[in-house]
Scaffold this motif. Sequence first.
Motif: not given
Length: 571
Positions: A359-366, A369-372, A510-516, A519-525
């Motif tokens: 969901v989140i492209p390169p250069g944006n927080d979060g 790059g995982v491809n499910l 940095d911690r917020a980035k990990q949470i984002w 979120v990205d992984l869950q939306v993609m799942a």
Amino acid sequence: MTIVATQPRLGGILRLFGPGSMDHVDPASSYYALSGQVIRLFARQLFTYPCEPDLRDPRAIIPTPDVAAELPNRANGGISSDGTVYTIRLRPGVYWNTEPAREVTASDFVRGFKRMCCPLTRAGAIAYYTSTIRGMAEFCDRYQEAVGEGASARELAAFQNTHQISGLHAPDSRTLVFELIRPANDFFNILAMPFASAAPVEYDAYVPDSPEFRRGTISNGPYQLDHYVHGRYLRMSRNPAWRQDADPVRHQYLDGVEVVMEKATPEQVREVIAAGEADLSWASPVTEPYAVPPTDPGNDLGYALNPYLVFNTRSPNCDGATGKLAVRQAIAYAVDKMAIADIFHDLEAGTVMRPARSVIPPGNDGHCGVNLYPTPGDRGDPERARALLRQAGYPDGLTLIALHRDVDANPKVARSYAADLARCGITTKLVPVGHDAYYEFLQNPANAIAGAWDISAPSWTPDWFGNNGRAFLQPMFQTNESRGTSNYGLYSNPDVDRLIFQALATPDRDRAKQIWQQVDLQVMADAAIVPLLVHAPTIPHLSGSRVRNAIAMPTVDRWFDLSNLWLDPPD
């Protein structure tokens, strides 16, 4: 010999031509980046972005004072020690083009924030504000309960003028006080959105973004809107009430701006500009000639998701097919992303692009790059898609309605993914929609719930850059079924909503980035969308021979800042 002025020249009408349209004229509900070009000329916010020619310059993506007199901080008393109270003072000399001209006040900004919550045309990213400003969510909820679908301007104004947002005060005409639910290190970015524009008291007489509003638009920027026909034409002239000494970011070099909106191919737009009949493209991605595709001028600055395939998770069609995970996953495996990239390359769109995987492209927080849903060479996997369709209960295939814009590359993109789906047993009914109606159609949940569409391929550019984890995930995927939503497919997952609030409550970036990323992984799942391509935030747009100082702004989706260019010769 022609002498080209290196200093700004005054005068002339800037002419734009192309197939696009504003989604809304009203800043409180407009969310289409193309509209931001025009809104920047007549509506001002507390903070905005400067016009910087080098996108690698950090100032290009950092909000700067607009109507605010200065940037609040703890040292000047503008931000409380705990980061939850912002006191913002307005600069003098900012006027509405009323008769007589009237100074912009803090109450005008309070009115602007209340108008965002109007149930008839709610701001597309209302969650930025309801999750940040104390009492704004409650105000929006009460507003929704109090007025019906056909509410009049009088009823809307009556509610707004008798109810308050508890965390927003105007102690005097030049002071605003915001009380936040929690510290927000992106608060200036939120305040720099067009949604957060001041609104004069005259707007109480109009239903937001109605034909009456569009005829009665009032300006505090360098230009005023004189004439507007939706999807056809607009004309602007100089605002006589505007003062250069009270506007640190805009100029008034032009006599006016004219936009002719006609259905035209990029080739036709290029011909009109080359013939000197227009100065700039309106909406069509027409670039300067190049032999080698340009490199990214923003140094990987916040790529856009353009396009992505969104699923209507509430569609009743084919026994609610797009509401089923296995069907959405099948389509994620089916699409040939490289074929869509080839369409843009053939169009000579002039942008750096690559297949999207998250969901989140390169250069944006979060960005993670995982491809499910990997496929060989990003070309799709029809066999795996067919297996998932059988698992979902569609061994003989199904039929889906695909809504698409009828201009530029969009019809070709729709035909491309329709061909991919056909190889898996999915029949696609393509439904073209005019550029002027497309996003407004998607933002109406009633269309989704009625099954008027199943899949579509919009695009998403981040609302700001840098600290912008929420700029994709919150508007696109937080539960939101109100009119004006940017969660077009009405996706809803309580775990995603919870993680979004958790990230917003985390002060450490940095911690917020990990949470984002979670979120990205869950939306993609959940396969809420299929990311197709990511694009660099700017392209070398073609400009006519008399255009000078045409500078692309990432925050208006790569389009030029019309408030800082001039014409040479003007006529």
